[in-house]
Write a protein that holds these residues in place. Structure first.
Motif, mmCIF file in Angstrom:
data_model
loop_
_atom_site.group_PDB
_atom_site.id
_atom_site.type_symbol
_atom_site.label_atom_id
_atom_site.label_comp_id
_atom_site.label_asym_id
_atom_site.label_seq_id
_atom_site.Cartn_x
_atom_site.Cartn_y
_atom_site.Cartn_z
ATOM 1 N N ALA A 48 0.827 -1.208 0.000
ATOM 2 C CA ALA A 48 0.000 0.000 0.000
ATOM 3 C C ALA A 48 0.860 1.255 0.000
ATOM 4 C CB ALA A 48 -0.931 -0.012 1.209
ATOM 5 N N HIS A 49 1.940 1.220 0.766
ATOM 6 C CA HIS A 49 2.838 2.378 0.807
ATOM 7 C C HIS A 49 3.497 2.594 -0.543
ATOM 8 C CE1 HIS A 49 5.969 5.139 2.252
ATOM 9 N NE2 HIS A 49 5.213 5.305 3.323
ATOM 10 N N GLN A 50 3.848 1.502 -1.223
ATOM 11 C CA GLN A 50 4.424 1.634 -2.558
ATOM 12 C C GLN A 50 3.440 2.251 -3.544
ATOM 13 O OE1 GLN A 50 7.817 0.245 -4.109
ATOM 14 N NE2 GLN A 50 7.922 1.372 -2.197
ATOM 15 N N LEU A 51 2.171 1.871 -3.451
ATOM 16 C CA LEU A 51 1.164 2.455 -4.333
ATOM 17 C C LEU A 51 1.053 3.963 -4.107
ATOM 18 C CD1 LEU A 51 -1.663 -0.243 -4.068
ATOM 19 C CD2 LEU A 51 -0.210 0.207 -6.053
ATOM 20 N N ILE B 79 -5.454 6.032 -4.616
ATOM 21 C CA ILE B 79 -6.716 5.617 -3.991
ATOM 22 C C ILE B 79 -6.592 4.209 -3.416
ATOM 23 C CG2 ILE B 79 -9.105 4.974 -4.493
ATOM 24 C CD1 ILE B 79 -9.226 7.313 -6.427
ATOM 25 N N ALA B 80 -5.968 3.298 -4.167
ATOM 26 C CA ALA B 80 -5.821 1.925 -3.677
ATOM 27 C C ALA B 80 -4.995 1.879 -2.394
ATOM 28 C CB ALA B 80 -5.194 1.054 -4.764
ATOM 29 N N PHE C 46 -4.914 1.887 3.942
ATOM 30 C CA PHE C 46 -4.512 2.449 5.228
ATOM 31 C C PHE C 46 -5.716 3.000 5.987
ATOM 32 C CE2 PHE C 46 -0.175 2.785 3.303
ATOM 33 C CZ PHE C 46 0.464 2.001 4.251
ATOM 34 N N LEU C 47 -6.674 3.574 5.272
ATOM 35 C CA LEU C 47 -7.875 4.074 5.937
ATOM 36 C C LEU C 47 -8.674 2.909 6.531
ATOM 37 C CD1 LEU C 47 -9.270 6.787 6.435
ATOM 38 C CD2 LEU C 47 -10.635 6.372 4.390
ATOM 39 N N TRP C 48 -8.793 1.823 5.781
ATOM 40 C CA TRP C 48 -9.480 0.628 6.292
ATOM 41 C C TRP C 48 -8.746 0.078 7.508
ATOM 42 C CZ3 TRP C 48 -7.443 -4.306 6.694
ATOM 43 C CH2 TRP C 48 -8.353 -5.308 7.057
ATOM 44 N N ARG C 49 -7.416 0.047 7.448
ATOM 45 C CA ARG C 49 -6.641 -0.480 8.564
ATOM 46 C C ARG C 49 -6.826 0.382 9.807
ATOM 47 N NH1 ARG C 49 -1.648 0.668 10.617
ATOM 48 N NH2 ARG C 49 -0.646 -1.024 11.783
ATOM 49 N N ARG C 50 -6.894 1.682 9.642
ATOM 50 C CA ARG C 50 -7.044 2.564 10.794
ATOM 51 C C ARG C 50 -8.446 2.505 11.384
ATOM 52 N NH1 ARG C 50 -3.090 5.161 12.532
ATOM 53 N NH2 ARG C 50 -1.184 5.431 11.301
ATOM 54 N N PRO D 226 -4.420 13.235 6.398
ATOM 55 C CA PRO D 226 -3.603 13.012 5.193
ATOM 56 C C PRO D 226 -4.217 11.985 4.246
ATOM 57 C CG PRO D 226 -2.219 13.037 7.142
ATOM 58 C CD PRO D 226 -3.624 13.023 7.632
ATOM 59 N N LEU D 227 -4.752 10.898 4.787
ATOM 60 C CA LEU D 227 -5.351 9.877 3.928
ATOM 61 C C LEU D 227 -6.601 10.412 3.239
ATOM 62 C CD1 LEU D 227 -5.018 6.785 6.303
ATOM 63 C CD2 LEU D 227 -3.580 7.355 4.337
ATOM 64 N N LEU D 228 -7.439 11.132 3.992
ATOM 65 C CA LEU D 228 -8.643 11.701 3.389
ATOM 66 C C LEU D 228 -8.285 12.720 2.323
ATOM 67 C CD1 LEU D 228 -10.808 12.169 6.614
ATOM 68 C CD2 LEU D 228 -11.062 10.403 4.852
ATOM 69 N N ALA D 229 -7.254 13.516 2.554
ATOM 70 C CA ALA D 229 -6.838 14.508 1.560
ATOM 71 C C ALA D 229 -6.375 13.838 0.273
ATOM 72 C CB ALA D 229 -5.724 15.386 2.138
ATOM 73 N N LEU D 230 -5.592 12.770 0.394
ATOM 74 C CA LEU D 230 -5.135 12.058 -0.801
ATOM 75 C C LEU D 230 -6.311 11.468 -1.571
ATOM 76 C CD1 LEU D 230 -1.981 10.169 0.544
ATOM 77 C CD2 LEU D 230 -2.025 12.156 -0.971
ATOM 78 N N ILE D 231 -7.267 10.905 -0.855
ATOM 79 C CA ILE D 231 -8.420 10.301 -1.526
ATOM 80 C C ILE D 231 -9.272 11.363 -2.204
ATOM 81 C CG2 ILE D 231 -10.580 9.054 -1.124
ATOM 82 C CD1 ILE D 231 -9.139 7.439 1.014
ATOM 83 N N VAL D 232 -9.505 12.497 -1.539
ATOM 84 C CA VAL D 232 -10.312 13.566 -2.141
ATOM 85 C C VAL D 232 -9.642 14.108 -3.399
ATOM 86 C CG1 VAL D 232 -11.175 15.910 -1.786
ATOM 87 C CG2 VAL D 232 -11.458 14.204 0.004
ATOM 88 N N ILE D 233 -8.333 14.339 -3.335
ATOM 89 C CA ILE D 233 -7.611 14.830 -4.521
ATOM 90 C C ILE D 233 -7.751 13.840 -5.673
ATOM 91 C CG2 ILE D 233 -5.313 15.289 -5.447
ATOM 92 C CD1 ILE D 233 -4.551 16.434 -2.739
#
Length: 383
Positions: free
Chosen positions: A153-156, A222-223, A228-232, A250-257
């Motif tokens: 996930a971090h690589q993606l 998004i993937a 990470f959002l699911w894990r949290r 940070p995760l929500l910001a990346l997904i919204v963008i």
């Protein structure tokens, strides 16, 4: 496995550097260790950080002006993004200057650059630096030891953000331009600083990649962010220690963008531009917010990571030099090379922690000694 017998500390033979005896060039017995550099006042650090941020921002503005050929290639519609990158440059320079002003980070920073520019290290291990860059910056193999899913996930996220930044920043600054001699395609030319780099047909595969690179980056991000959002939300350990502003924003910001960027493409292809203006504003706001957030939130580790590469290079080259490996003063298990342990002790002295001698014990023996001290001084007789 049983604990080793609780014996008295071994008396180090004279001149033995492994057991804490004075080493050549070190402080004489009975004298205080050499003091580190004098502490800097917060006001002085802030002034220097403000100056660094101002200089970096000014240099970026000049690079935008001259890189866009005196703004001839600059797209005024992208002005909010360009302004956000200037704030980003100021924030990164300011925060980085404050960070390296701390004793521990300053020692890490200096030791990393010293190893990076060492000609002896390059002659001894010419592939060390590329290896460190590939393993710690590119593929982040240290994450794989924690979890293969987290590593993937971090690589993606990493490669998706890297691809998006490589496309977005030069376009925002006017360094890249796509022009068509006919005005409407399908033949296009990609120019960098006004120089033609490649010509392509917008209707073939290369053209599709050129115009949909940000969409590919969005799918990758998004993937990774969704995992990470699911894990949290599901992992009890992550839920216990997480903070909304630091871990979830940070995760929500990346997904919204990423989602708004994909919706822009969807609107232009399938809705004939329906709702495009609203989506463009929403996308712009999310990007600008994230760029300004980077220096002061979790994303700042992106800027800090190269310094860790320098320290890894220092450790790697120290081992390659056949440096003597220090052993634990209690169980005599190897700890690390003498230069690395001494660097750690120096950092602890700079921070005035008062227990730098603990660096000469392995983690297991530190736990045993702390437990024994607790039983002897706090819970006397409770054995």
């Amino acid at each position: 496995m049983t604990e080793p017998p609780q014996t008295a500390e071994p008396t180090p033979p004279p001149g033995d550097p492994r057991h804490g005896a004075p080493t050549p060039g070190g402080p004489a017995p009975g004298t205080a260790p050499a003091a580190g550099p004098p502490p800097q006042t917060p006001a002085a650090v802030r002034r220097r950080a403000t100056l660094a941020g101002t200089v970096v921002s000014a240099l970026l503005i000049l690079a935008i002006v001259f890189g866009s050929r005196l703004l001839r290639d600059f797209d005024s519609a992208l002005l909010p993004y360009a302004v956000a990158t200037v704030f980003l440059a100021f924030g990164v320079a300011y925060r980085y200057t404050v960070w390296v002003s701390a004793p521990g980070a300053r020692r890490l920073f200096k030791q990393g650059w010293r190893s990076f520019f060492s000609a002896a290290n390059f002659r001894r291990a010419p592939t060390a630096l590329p290896k460190m860059i590939a393993t710690y910056l590119g593929f982040q193999k240290f994450l794989g030891a924690r979890s293969h899913a987290r590593w993937a996930a971090h690589q993606l996220i990493f490669w998706g953000c890297l691809l998006a930044a490589a496309i977005t920043f030069p376009l925002t600054w006017g360094w890249f331009t796509f022009t068509s001699s006919t005005g409407s395609g399908p033949g296009y030319e990609m120019r960098i600083w006004g120089f033609k780099i490649i010509g392509f047909d917008a209707l073939n595969f290369v053209g599709w990649l050129m115009f949909h690179g940000l969409d590919i980056a969005a799918v990758l991000v998004i993937a990774g962010a969704a995992y990470f959002l699911w894990r949290r939300m599901k992992d009890r350990g992550a839920v216990t220690g997480q903070r909304f502003a630091y871990d979830l924003v940070p995760l929500l910001a990346l997904i919204v963008i990423s989602v708004t960027g994909l919706l822009l493409t969807f609107s232009s292809i399938f809705l004939h531009g329906g709702g495009y203006e609203f989506l463009a504003i929403l996308h712009m706001v999310s990007v600008v917010f994230t760029l300004i957030y980077i220096p002061f939130g979790k994303f700042f580790h992106i800027v800090q990571r190269p310094a860790a590469v320098g320290m890894q290079l220092f450790k790697y080259t120290s081992r390659r030099k056949d440096e003597e490996v220090l052993t634990c003063r209690r169980c005599h298990e190897p700890i690390d090379t003498a230069p690395y342990v001494e660097n750690l002790r120096g950092t602890m002295r700079d921070l005035d922690l008062g227990f730098d001698a603990w660096a000469e014990y392995c983690p297991r023996c530190k736990r045993v000694l702390r437990g024994n001290a607790y039983l002897d001084h706090v819970k006397k007789g409770f054995k």
